[in-house]
Scaffold this active site. Structure first.
Site, PDB file in Angstrom:
ATOM      1  N   ASN A 121      45.506  31.534  37.338  1.00 13.11           N
ATOM      2  CA  ASN A 121      44.922  32.908  37.961  1.00 13.11           C
ATOM      3  C   ASN A 121      44.048  32.522  38.812  1.00 13.11           C
ATOM      4  OD1 ASN A 121      43.913  35.240  38.674  1.00 13.11           O
ATOM      5  ND2 ASN A 121      43.701  36.208  36.487  1.00 13.11           N
ATOM      6  N   GLY A 152      37.103  47.317  35.292  1.00 12.17           N
ATOM      7  CA  GLY A 152      36.201  46.060  35.180  1.00 12.17           C
ATOM      8  C   GLY A 152      35.587  45.756  36.605  1.00 12.17           C
ATOM      9  N   GLY A 173      36.644  44.638  39.118  1.00 12.41           N
ATOM     10  CA  GLY A 173      37.755  45.321  40.169  1.00 12.41           C
ATOM     11  C   GLY A 173      37.934  46.659  39.240  1.00 12.41           C
ATOM     12  N   ARG A 229      32.965  46.825  45.727  1.00 12.47           N
ATOM     13  CA  ARG A 229      33.699  47.591  46.696  1.00 12.47           C
ATOM     14  C   ARG A 229      33.200  49.099  46.618  1.00 12.47           C
ATOM     15  NH1 ARG A 229      39.052  45.311  44.545  1.00 12.47           N
ATOM     16  NH2 ARG A 229      38.034  43.121  43.881  1.00 12.47           N
ATOM     17  N   ASP A 262      26.957  44.035  37.952  1.00 12.43           N
ATOM     18  CA  ASP A 262      27.294  43.778  36.609  1.00 12.43           C
ATOM     19  C   ASP A 262      26.857  45.216  35.692  1.00 12.43           C
ATOM     20  OD1 ASP A 262      27.009  43.185  33.462  1.00 12.43           O
ATOM     21  OD2 ASP A 262      27.656  41.035  34.600  1.00 12.43           O
ATOM     22  N   GLY A 286      36.799  45.184  31.484  1.00  9.85           N
ATOM     23  CA  GLY A 286      35.354  44.690  30.742  1.00  9.85           C
ATOM     24  C   GLY A 286      34.492  46.007  30.355  1.00  9.85           C
TER      25      GLY A 286
HETATM   26  P1  AMP Z   1      36.023  42.308  34.026  1.00  5.92           P
HETATM   27  O1  AMP Z   1      36.086  42.138  35.685  1.00  5.92           O
HETATM   28  O2  AMP Z   1      37.134  42.998  33.383  1.00  5.92           O
HETATM   29  O3  AMP Z   1      35.795  41.034  33.561  1.00  5.92           O
HETATM   30  O4  AMP Z   1      35.139  43.500  33.830  1.00  5.92           O
HETATM   31  C1  AMP Z   1      33.592  43.050  34.154  1.00  5.92           C
HETATM   32  C2  AMP Z   1      32.662  44.007  34.140  1.00  5.92           C
HETATM   33  O5  AMP Z   1      32.680  44.737  32.667  1.00  5.92           O
HETATM   34  C3  AMP Z   1      31.032  43.884  34.285  1.00  5.92           C
HETATM   35  O6  AMP Z   1      30.761  44.866  35.260  1.00  5.92           O
HETATM   36  C4  AMP Z   1      30.580  43.942  33.347  1.00  5.92           C
HETATM   37  O7  AMP Z   1      29.137  44.105  33.198  1.00  5.92           O
HETATM   38  C5  AMP Z   1      31.473  44.931  32.499  1.00  5.92           C
HETATM   39  N1  AMP Z   1      31.203  44.620  30.948  1.00  5.92           N
HETATM   40  C6  AMP Z   1      31.486  43.821  30.383  1.00  5.92           C
HETATM   41  N2  AMP Z   1      31.054  43.942  28.925  1.00  5.92           N
HETATM   42  C7  AMP Z   1      30.397  45.112  28.932  1.00  5.92           C
HETATM   43  C8  AMP Z   1      29.550  45.987  27.874  1.00  5.92           C
HETATM   44  N3  AMP Z   1      29.696  45.789  26.769  1.00  5.92           N
HETATM   45  N4  AMP Z   1      29.008  47.029  28.495  1.00  5.92           N
HETATM   46  C9  AMP Z   1      29.267  47.573  29.763  1.00  5.92           C
HETATM   47  N5  AMP Z   1      29.765  46.893  30.758  1.00  5.92           N
HETATM   48  C10 AMP Z   1      30.367  45.561  30.293  1.00  5.92           C
END
Ligand code: AMP
Length: 613
Positions: free
Chosen positions: A7, A202, A204, A233, A275, A323
């Site tokens: 990926n 997430g 995205g 975005r 984040d 996420g």
């Molecule tokens: P991903 O792109 O699926 O890896 O998701 C990333 C996003 O998920 C980021 O904004 C992270 O801050 C958020 N994230 C991951 N763990 C947590 C959590 N325990 N609480 C809130 N947001 C989270």
């Protein structure tokens, strides 16, 4: 069977090797900061710096042999699955990568300039390290190939959309499809019976309305910019804002691109970070901008959930993944507020305590009396890619030595109840078997009847025995025109909302209220055959008819499995004519397109709504 999954993102590469059958990780690596003077390689948990700057191809050239060197000799790589973000109009299924496919991917790179060039660089790099194994591209757009026209169209003039290839494609399809299936498994239901709203939240983020197994709406559009608020975005925005920025604030294309793709979303709203964890922390400490970022994010998701419930006429479950969706109880709480109207009630304690991970990938976070379930599900795109790649590889292996399937052309015929036999031929009358048919226990009767339509009639249509528990007349589309009726394409036995017709026998007439169908082409097979071909009852497959004057591939072929069946494909006379088929024709199963979604409910809905368009 071990599959390497690659990926490639714009500045990172993730690769892992999975055992296809168990899903177990055999090895993992990640390279971050691609293109920077120093890249960071993490190989099976151990990190080190790679001197650079390295391109995607260079990085794979260095790191992939090391990942492979660590494998034991009994772990040969059977194939490589590549995540490709955009498949354009051309690719709506996983595809084996050839030089031609690479060239086609190059051509559609302009549709996803942030993602596809990186995906392609990864493909080239991996093909040069592993030239002798099959490489398969699995597309983020493919699951959304089923978007109906009304959902994939922008309200722009046709000449512009046609010329520039402008339409909605949707993304994150690998994840939406994966969690939708997981939800169905968890709910012990068939995906074909469920209306799901999957929320991939997430960095995205996108939503998808999965109606009876098919994506019918999704929030990302021609590019991944449309829809929800994302890490950086903007998501939905009035196009007038862009015109305003161009006209009055000196923004050019590059500046708008930078603004919309990299500086907006959570990062723009919070003014701090993309984040969500940091934003939640800052909000808890009283930062107003971060609070606002959370509100706008949750509001947008909730708005879409409501819209998708309306689009599907309700929902059986809302799935939170990626996420934020998997990990943030607070965001799930914010989003799920006021969803009572659709029967979805959050169980606050369960939601707070829910922890999804590799060992516990699904948690129900709704109350016991919720009509619409709320689920947190861990997505696993690499597993989905490994499964798609291995399926394609196994299918092409099978095709190489595949058994062919005899094809029979069904002439117009009818199945009748004993009660109808007696009305047509006299009290106590029993049908006389004339000759056996290929399906065990089935025969053509001596008896024929006149089938009378509003416009014309057929004088002698053969009855097939033995008598059944319903009356059903199976005719071709051409027969329909001749008779003057409009019968739907249906699987045998599925006669609700079908037209009726008049039958005439020597003892009298019977007016059927319904029962006329144009039979869905299908293959009868035993469970052993199904194992051999790797299909299940009600799968939809494609069958190639080759070797004749007119080679043809039939899509939408329904699989019917029963121990009492014999292997045979049935098509009607129109289809036989189209392929110029004679006796002894044979077909080859070329691909399985997934479980059948041609249930009456969906077919009716689509017919009605497409007709309304
Ligand atoms: P991903 O792109 O699926 O890896 O998701 C990333 C996003 O998920 C980021 O904004 C992270 O801050 C958020 N994230 C991951 N763990 C947590 C959590 N325990 N609480 C809130 N947001 C989270």
């Amino acid at each position: 069977m071990h599959i390497l999954v690659i990926n490639c993102g714009s500045s990172s590469i993730k690769a892992d090797i999975r055992d296809h059958f168990s899903g177990r990780y055999v090895a993992e690596m990640e390279i971050e900061r691609i293109g920077q003077p120093d890249s960071l390689l993490t190989l099976n948990g151990e990190s080190e710096t790679l001197e650079g700057p390295l391109s995607h191809g260079d990085a794979l050239g260095v790191a992939l042999p090391r990942l492979l060197d660590g494998l034991s000799p009994d772990t040969p790589i059977r194939g490589v699955g590549h995540r490709v973000v955009h498949g354009g109009e051309k690719f709506s299924h996983p595809v084996r990568i050839t030089d031609e496919v690479e060239a086609a991917l190059d051509e559609i790179s302009s549709l996803a300039p942030l993602h596809n060039p990186a995906n392609l660089a990864g493909i080239r790099g991996a093909r040069s390290v592993l030239p002798d194994v099959p490489h398969v591209a699995v597309f983020d757009t493919a699951f959304h190939a089923t978007l109906p026209r009304r959902a994939r169209s922008y309200a722009l003039p046709h000449d512009i959309t046609d010329k520039a290839g402008i339409r909605r494609y949707g993304f994150h399809g690998i994840s939406h499809a994966y969690v939708a299936q997981k939800a169905a498994d968890f709910l012990d239901s068939d995906l074909r019976d469920l209306r799901l709203i999957t929320c991939h939240l997430g960095n995205g983020a996108s939503l998808c309305a999965v109606e009876y197994g098919r994506s019918i709406e999704t929030s990302m559009g021609m590019t991944p910019l449309e829809g929800l608020v994302m890490g950086t975005r903007a998501g939905d925005i009035d196009a007038g804002v862009l015109l305003h920025l161009q006209r009055h604030h000196g923004y050019d294309t590059e500046a708008l691109d930078d603004l919309l793709n990299r500086k907006s979303g959570l990062a723009g709203l919070s003014g701090r970070t993309n984040d969500m964890r940091d934003i939640l922390e800052q909000a808890a400490e009283g930062d107003e901008d971060c609070r606002m970022a959370i509100q706008v994010f949750a509001h947008r998701v909730r708005k879409y959930i409501g819209a998708y419930a309306a689009v599907m006429g309700g929902a059986d479950a809302v799935v939170f993944t990626a996420g934020i969706g998997e990990n943030s109880a607070i965001l799930r709480h914010r989003i799920a507020q006021r969803l009572d109207f659709m029967g979805a009630r959050l169980h606050e304690d369960r939601n707070r305590e829910a922890r999804v991970n590799r060992d516990n990938p699904v948690e129900r976070v709704s109350t016991a009396n919720s009509r619409c379930h709320l689920l947190a599900i861990q997505t696993d795109e690499s597993r989905a890619i490994a499964e798609a790649a291995s399926k394609l590889i196994m299918e092409s292996d099978r095709l190489q030595d595949s058994r062919s399937i005899p094809v029979a052309i069904s002439a117009r015929h009818l199945h009748v109840q004993q009660e109808t036999v007696e009305k047509l031929f006299g009290e106590g009358y029993q049908l006389t078997p004339r000759n056996d048919l290929s399906q065990p226990g089935q025969w053509a009767a001596e008896e024929t009847v006149k089938v009378i339509g509003p416009r014309n009639s057929f004088p002698s249509v053969r009855i097939l025995g033995p008598p059944r528990n319903l009356d059903q007349v199976e005719i071709s589309r051409t027969d329909e025109f001749f008779l003057g009726i409009d019968a739907p394409v249906r699987a045998s036995g599925d006669i609700e909302n079908t037209p009726g017709i008049i039958l005439e026998g020597p003892a009298g007439r019977v007016e059927l209220k319904n029962g006329v169908i144009c039979a869905l082409r299908h293959i009868h097979m035993t469970p052993d055959d199904a194992d051999y071909f790797g299909v299940q009852d009600r799968d939809i497959v494609e069958v190639a008819i080759t070797g004749g004057e007119r080679d043809l591939v039939f899509g939408d072929v329904l699989i019917r499995v029963s121990p009492s069946f014999a292997l045979e494909m049935h098509i009607d006379t129109d289809e036989g004519n189209a392929a110029n088929l004679g006796r002894g024709a044979e077909g080859t199963l070329v691909c399985t397109a997934g479980r059948a979604t041609l249930t009456r409910r969906r077919t009716t809905y689509d017919t009605v709504t497409e007709a309304a368009e």
